[in-house]
Design a protein around this motif. Structure first.
Motif, mmCIF file in Angstrom:
data_model
loop_
_atom_site.group_PDB
_atom_site.id
_atom_site.type_symbol
_atom_site.label_atom_id
_atom_site.label_comp_id
_atom_site.label_asym_id
_atom_site.label_seq_id
_atom_site.Cartn_x
_atom_site.Cartn_y
_atom_site.Cartn_z
ATOM 1 N N ARG A 2 0.829 -1.200 0.000
ATOM 2 C CA ARG A 2 0.000 0.000 0.000
ATOM 3 C C ARG A 2 0.870 1.258 0.000
ATOM 4 N N ALA A 3 1.980 1.223 0.713
ATOM 5 C CA ALA A 3 2.877 2.378 0.768
ATOM 6 C C ALA A 3 3.454 2.667 -0.617
ATOM 7 N N ILE A 4 3.782 1.624 -1.357
ATOM 8 C CA ILE A 4 4.307 1.819 -2.717
ATOM 9 C C ILE A 4 3.244 2.465 -3.602
ATOM 10 N N ARG A 5 1.994 2.010 -3.459
ATOM 11 C CA ARG A 5 0.905 2.566 -4.267
ATOM 12 C C ARG A 5 0.679 4.044 -3.934
ATOM 13 N N VAL A 6 0.676 4.374 -2.643
ATOM 14 C CA VAL A 6 0.487 5.766 -2.227
ATOM 15 C C VAL A 6 1.652 6.616 -2.736
ATOM 16 N N PHE A 7 2.860 6.111 -2.612
ATOM 17 C CA PHE A 7 4.028 6.837 -3.109
ATOM 18 C C PHE A 7 3.908 7.098 -4.610
ATOM 19 N N PHE A 8 3.489 6.069 -5.365
ATOM 20 C CA PHE A 8 3.328 6.226 -6.808
ATOM 21 C C PHE A 8 2.305 7.307 -7.138
ATOM 22 N N PHE A 9 1.163 7.294 -6.441
ATOM 23 C CA PHE A 9 0.132 8.297 -6.724
ATOM 24 C C PHE A 9 0.571 9.704 -6.329
ATOM 25 N N VAL A 10 1.340 9.835 -5.264
ATOM 26 C CA VAL A 10 1.848 11.153 -4.863
ATOM 27 C C VAL A 10 2.814 11.676 -5.921
ATOM 28 N N VAL A 11 3.723 10.820 -6.377
ATOM 29 C CA VAL A 11 4.671 11.243 -7.423
ATOM 30 C C VAL A 11 3.915 11.609 -8.700
ATOM 31 N N LEU A 12 2.923 10.805 -9.087
ATOM 32 C CA LEU A 12 2.122 11.096 -10.283
ATOM 33 C C LEU A 12 1.386 12.424 -10.144
ATOM 34 N N ALA A 13 0.811 12.689 -8.980
ATOM 35 C CA ALA A 13 0.100 13.955 -8.763
ATOM 36 C C ALA A 13 1.054 15.141 -8.852
ATOM 37 N N VAL A 14 2.238 15.012 -8.277
ATOM 38 C CA VAL A 14 3.216 16.113 -8.335
ATOM 39 C C VAL A 14 3.631 16.371 -9.779
ATOM 40 N N VAL A 15 3.882 15.312 -10.534
ATOM 41 C CA VAL A 15 4.284 15.468 -11.943
ATOM 42 C C VAL A 15 3.162 16.133 -12.740
ATOM 43 N N LEU A 16 1.921 15.705 -12.531
ATOM 44 C CA LEU A 16 0.810 16.298 -13.281
ATOM 45 C C LEU A 16 0.600 17.771 -12.918
ATOM 46 N N VAL A 17 0.743 18.112 -11.666
ATOM 47 C CA VAL A 17 0.617 19.518 -11.261
ATOM 48 C C VAL A 17 1.741 20.350 -11.876
ATOM 49 N N LEU A 18 2.970 19.827 -11.893
ATOM 50 C CA LEU A 18 4.085 20.563 -12.497
ATOM 51 C C LEU A 18 3.875 20.751 -13.998
ATOM 52 N N VAL A 19 3.382 19.709 -14.685
ATOM 53 C CA VAL A 19 3.117 19.833 -16.123
ATOM 54 C C VAL A 19 2.008 20.854 -16.369
ATOM 55 N N ALA A 20 0.973 20.830 -15.546
ATOM 56 C CA ALA A 20 -0.118 21.797 -15.710
ATOM 57 C C ALA A 20 0.360 23.225 -15.458
ATOM 58 N N THR A 47 -10.227 25.913 -28.302
ATOM 59 C CA THR A 47 -9.153 26.650 -27.655
ATOM 60 C C THR A 47 -9.161 26.264 -26.181
ATOM 61 N N MET A 48 -8.019 25.793 -25.729
ATOM 62 C CA MET A 48 -7.915 25.318 -24.341
ATOM 63 C C MET A 48 -6.477 25.463 -23.887
ATOM 64 N N PRO A 49 -6.256 25.385 -22.554
ATOM 65 C CA PRO A 49 -4.870 25.402 -22.072
ATOM 66 C C PRO A 49 -4.114 24.174 -22.602
ATOM 67 N N ALA A 50 -2.837 24.315 -22.782
ATOM 68 C CA ALA A 50 -2.018 23.246 -23.352
ATOM 69 C C ALA A 50 -2.031 21.992 -22.479
ATOM 70 N N PHE A 51 -2.055 22.159 -21.149
ATOM 71 C CA PHE A 51 -2.045 20.971 -20.293
ATOM 72 C C PHE A 51 -3.349 20.191 -20.401
ATOM 73 N N VAL A 52 -4.477 20.860 -20.660
ATOM 74 C CA VAL A 52 -5.749 20.147 -20.847
ATOM 75 C C VAL A 52 -5.682 19.312 -22.127
ATOM 76 N N ALA A 53 -5.129 19.905 -23.193
ATOM 77 C CA ALA A 53 -4.982 19.142 -24.434
ATOM 78 C C ALA A 53 -4.066 17.940 -24.224
ATOM 79 N N LEU A 54 -2.993 18.124 -23.481
ATOM 80 C CA LEU A 54 -2.070 17.030 -23.199
ATOM 81 C C LEU A 54 -2.751 15.929 -22.382
ATOM 82 N N PHE A 55 -3.479 16.306 -21.332
ATOM 83 C CA PHE A 55 -4.169 15.318 -20.491
ATOM 84 C C PHE A 55 -5.270 14.598 -21.274
ATOM 85 N N LEU A 56 -5.991 15.331 -22.121
ATOM 86 C CA LEU A 56 -7.024 14.686 -22.947
ATOM 87 C C LEU A 56 -6.403 13.682 -23.918
#
Length: 136
Positions: A2-20, A47-56
């Motif tokens: 479970r700790a590995i899963r939580v760590f993975f999701f935290v890293v993923l959230a940080v990366v997505l926020v930085l990209v946005a 017309t949309m922000p670039a990060f929305v186009a990337l996430f879509l």
């Protein structure tokens, strides 16, 4: 685990926020070439922000991959179903064979088997409901 899963999701959230945060400028996405847009009618651009186009684009890729794998594995699922049905048939047949072969084959053998199971002297058995040992 479970700790590995939580760590993975935290890293993923940080990366997505930085990209946005790094891709906030607006971009225009055209769904049809400009030469074909007048024939199709309407406006075929967004017309949309670039990060929305990337996430879509990422979500669209994941969905296409899921559908692709589901279609690719349909043959495996069908084969698994056929094998499960075959296994159930075999188990049913084995159960039937066990019942058939466990039954006596001949009346004389059945009588002999029955006599072998019963004691020769029924009086030698202790009375039902007592705790006394059998007489010798």
């Amino acid at each position: 685990m479970r700790a590995i899963r939580v760590f993975f999701f935290v890293v993923l959230a940080v990366v997505l926020v930085l990209v946005a945060a790094a891709n906030r400028e607006f971009v225009t996405i055209s769904l049809l070439p400009e030469a074909l847009a007048p024939f199709a009618g309407g406006q075929w651009s967004l017309t949309m922000p670039a990060f929305v186009a990337l996430f879509l684009a990422m979500v669209f890729g994941v969905l296409v991959g899921l559908v692709w794998e589901w279609l690719r594995e349909s043959g495996l699922r069908a084969e698994s179903g056929r094998r499960a049905q075959h296994l159930a048939d075999l188990e049913r047949e084995v159960g039937h064979l066990r019942q058939t072969h466990a039954a006596p084959r001949d009346e004389v053998l059945a009588i002999l088997d029955d006599a072998a199971r019963k004691p020769a002297n029924p009086a030698a058995l202790p009375a039902q409901g007592t705790t006394l040992p059998a007489p010798r």
